[in-house]
Motif scaffolding. Structure first.
Motif, PDB file in Angstrom:
ATOM      1  N   LEU A 158       7.014  -6.359   6.765  1.00 24.97           N
ATOM      2  CA  LEU A 158       7.565  -5.853   5.503  1.00 24.97           C
ATOM      3  C   LEU A 158       7.137  -6.763   4.360  1.00 24.97           C
ATOM      4  CD1 LEU A 158      11.132  -5.042   6.834  1.00 24.97           C
ATOM      5  CD2 LEU A 158       9.428  -3.366   6.088  1.00 24.97           C
ATOM      6  N   ASP A 159       6.206  -6.272   3.547  1.00 24.11           N
ATOM      7  CA  ASP A 159       5.872  -7.010   2.329  1.00 24.11           C
ATOM      8  C   ASP A 159       7.073  -6.912   1.395  1.00 24.11           C
ATOM      9  OD1 ASP A 159       3.356  -6.704   3.645  1.00 24.11           O
ATOM     10  OD2 ASP A 159       2.320  -6.932   1.727  1.00 24.11           O
ATOM     11  N   THR A 160       7.455  -8.040   0.816  1.00 22.15           N
ATOM     12  CA  THR A 160       8.708  -8.112   0.057  1.00 22.15           C
ATOM     13  C   THR A 160       8.478  -8.816  -1.280  1.00 22.15           C
ATOM     14  OG1 THR A 160       9.918  -8.231   2.152  1.00 22.15           O
ATOM     15  CG2 THR A 160      11.084  -8.984   0.191  1.00 22.15           C
ATOM     16  N   ALA A 170      -0.920  -8.940  -0.595  1.00 23.82           N
ATOM     17  CA  ALA A 170      -0.568  -7.582  -0.183  1.00 23.82           C
ATOM     18  C   ALA A 170      -1.856  -6.814   0.091  1.00 23.82           C
ATOM     19  CB  ALA A 170       0.225  -6.896  -1.281  1.00 23.82           C
ATOM     20  N   CYS A 171      -1.834  -5.925   1.074  1.00 18.58           N
ATOM     21  CA  CYS A 171      -3.018  -5.090   1.278  1.00 18.58           C
ATOM     22  C   CYS A 171      -3.168  -4.128   0.096  1.00 18.58           C
ATOM     23  CB  CYS A 171      -2.958  -4.352   2.609  1.00 18.58           C
ATOM     24  SG  CYS A 171      -1.619  -3.161   2.816  1.00 18.58           S
ATOM     25  N   ASN A 172      -4.420  -3.805  -0.204  1.00 20.29           N
ATOM     26  CA  ASN A 172      -4.680  -2.820  -1.262  1.00 20.29           C
ATOM     27  C   ASN A 172      -5.815  -1.899  -0.812  1.00 20.29           C
ATOM     28  OD1 ASN A 172      -7.077  -4.221  -1.706  1.00 20.29           O
ATOM     29  ND2 ASN A 172      -6.355  -5.235  -3.565  1.00 20.29           N
ATOM     30  N   ILE A 230      -9.132  -3.485   0.397  1.00 17.31           N
ATOM     31  CA  ILE A 230      -9.177  -4.106   1.723  1.00 17.31           C
ATOM     32  C   ILE A 230      -9.501  -3.053   2.777  1.00 17.31           C
ATOM     33  CG2 ILE A 230      -7.712  -5.176   3.510  1.00 17.31           C
ATOM     34  CD1 ILE A 230      -6.355  -6.760   1.240  1.00 17.31           C
ATOM     35  N   TYR A 231      -8.887  -1.879   2.656  1.00 19.57           N
ATOM     36  CA  TYR A 231      -9.174  -0.825   3.636  1.00 19.57           C
ATOM     37  C   TYR A 231     -10.616  -0.330   3.500  1.00 19.57           C
ATOM     38  CZ  TYR A 231      -4.272  -1.113   4.720  1.00 19.57           C
ATOM     39  OH  TYR A 231      -3.052  -1.600   5.110  1.00 19.57           O
ATOM     40  N   GLU A 232     -11.127  -0.317   2.267  1.00 19.57           N
ATOM     41  CA  GLU A 232     -12.546   0.048   2.089  1.00 19.57           C
ATOM     42  C   GLU A 232     -13.436  -0.975   2.777  1.00 19.57           C
ATOM     43  OE1 GLU A 232     -13.343   0.729  -2.084  1.00 19.57           O
ATOM     44  OE2 GLU A 232     -11.812   2.307  -2.178  1.00 19.57           O
ATOM     45  N   ASN A 251      -1.263   1.703   1.023  1.00 25.82           N
ATOM     46  CA  ASN A 251      -1.320   0.240   1.021  1.00 25.82           C
ATOM     47  C   ASN A 251      -0.104  -0.337   0.310  1.00 25.82           C
ATOM     48  OD1 ASN A 251      -2.158  -0.358  -1.963  1.00 25.82           O
ATOM     49  ND2 ASN A 251      -3.411   1.381  -1.311  1.00 25.82           N
ATOM     50  N   CYS A 252       0.168  -1.611   0.601  1.00 18.72           N
ATOM     51  CA  CYS A 252       1.395  -2.257   0.092  1.00 18.72           C
ATOM     52  C   CYS A 252       1.369  -2.398  -1.431  1.00 18.72           C
ATOM     53  CB  CYS A 252       1.579  -3.611   0.762  1.00 18.72           C
ATOM     54  SG  CYS A 252       2.009  -3.474   2.521  1.00 18.72           S
ATOM     55  N   THR A 253       0.200  -2.636  -2.003  1.00 16.43           N
ATOM     56  CA  THR A 253       0.133  -2.786  -3.464  1.00 16.43           C
ATOM     57  C   THR A 253       0.580  -1.496  -4.141  1.00 16.43           C
ATOM     58  OG1 THR A 253      -1.633  -4.409  -3.282  1.00 16.43           O
ATOM     59  CG2 THR A 253      -1.423  -3.257  -5.391  1.00 16.43           C
ATOM     60  N   CYS A 288       4.395  -2.116   5.767  1.00 17.49           N
ATOM     61  CA  CYS A 288       2.931  -2.213   5.620  1.00 17.49           C
ATOM     62  C   CYS A 288       2.207  -1.120   6.408  1.00 17.49           C
ATOM     63  CB  CYS A 288       2.462  -3.597   6.075  1.00 17.49           C
ATOM     64  SG  CYS A 288       0.678  -3.820   5.892  1.00 17.49           S
ATOM     65  N   PRO A 289       1.303  -0.387   5.725  1.00 18.55           N
ATOM     66  CA  PRO A 289       0.588   0.722   6.390  1.00 18.55           C
ATOM     67  C   PRO A 289      -0.612   0.272   7.220  1.00 18.55           C
ATOM     68  CG  PRO A 289       0.786   1.068   3.986  1.00 18.55           C
ATOM     69  CD  PRO A 289       1.080  -0.378   4.259  1.00 18.55           C
ATOM     70  N   GLN A 290      -0.783  -1.025   7.403  1.00 21.11           N
ATOM     71  CA  GLN A 290      -1.981  -1.518   8.116  1.00 21.11           C
ATOM     72  C   GLN A 290      -2.009  -0.981   9.550  1.00 21.11           C
ATOM     73  OE1 GLN A 290      -5.086  -2.370   8.976  1.00 21.11           O
ATOM     74  NE2 GLN A 290      -5.060  -4.023   7.468  1.00 21.11           N
TER      75      GLN A 290
HETATM   76 ZN   LIG Z   1       0.213  -4.072   3.736  1.00 25.18          ZN
END
Ligand SMILES: [Zn+2]
Length: 201
Positions: free
Chosen positions: A36-38, A96-98, A101-103, A113-115, A178-180
């Motif tokens: 959990l990004d917080t 945070a992932c954005n 990062i997934y690209e 993504n968390c952002t 987080c959707p990672q």
């Molecule tokens: Zn994330």
């Protein structure tokens, strides 16, 4: 027996919560595997936010525990850890992932993504900020190796483990489940799942 209402932080989504000074929030890792990004913001001035760099400096630690406070960039305590039933492994180092990062990881279509979850959750409260602070990554397992490189490992928390955080000022707190799903930081099955929280007086 009735306790405080338990609400959901849906898998892959964000959730913003208002917390009054003195209230405690119990953050529950329902599946045990969910990071959990917080974030926390001063409710009266969103320009003051919980700062990972200042929290590390203030506590002289990279991982805080019971009795420690996460502080803002103005060195004021925002959230104090009052209980942690997990093994106490949380991350203050990673961003945070954005979408980028997934690209990088080869994702060709938009990936949640968390952002974006942070800004979506704030928008649901009618709030907007022009920046993305570094998050406190609850339950995220990022060990620092002897050569000072880092690893990204599955959480060591167990189903139902929780952290209780006490607000030192009136806050807006935001969580992102987080959707990672391309690395094992949300467990070896790489499957984001729902988490929960309860606000306690
Ligand atoms: Zn994330």
């Amino acid at each position: 027996m009735t306790g405080p209402a338990v609400d959901i932080i849906p898998a892959r989504r964000g959730k913003a919560v208002a917390l009054a000074k003195g209230q405690t929030i119990r953050v529950i890792n329902t599946p045990g595997t969910q990071v959990l990004d917080t974030w926390a913001f001063n409710r009266g001035d969103l320009g003051e936010s919980m700062s990972m760099e200042h929290s590390r400096s203030f506590n002289s630690k990279i991982m805080l525990g019971v009795g420690d406070s996460y502080v803002s960039e103005r060195r004021r305590p925002m959230l104090t850890v009052v209980e942690d039933t997990s093994p106490g492994i949380h991350d203050t180092l990673l961003c945070a992932c954005n979408r980028y990062i997934y690209e990088e990881q080869g994702c060709r279509e938009y990936h949640r993504n968390c952002t974006d979850n942070l800004h979506e959750a704030l928008a649901e409260m009618g709030l907007k900020i022009p920046f993305t602070p570094a998050p406190l990554n609850l339950f995220m397992n990022i060990p620092v190796n002897p050569d000072r490189s880092i690893s990204r490992l599955p959480p060591v928390s167990r189903a139902g483990d929780h952290v209780r955080l006490k607000a030192a000022m009136d806050l807006v707190v935001v969580f992102s489940a987080c959707p990672q799903d391309m690395s094992p930081i949300n467990g070896a099955q790489k499957t984001p799942r729902d988490a929960h929280y309860a606000i306690e007086s």
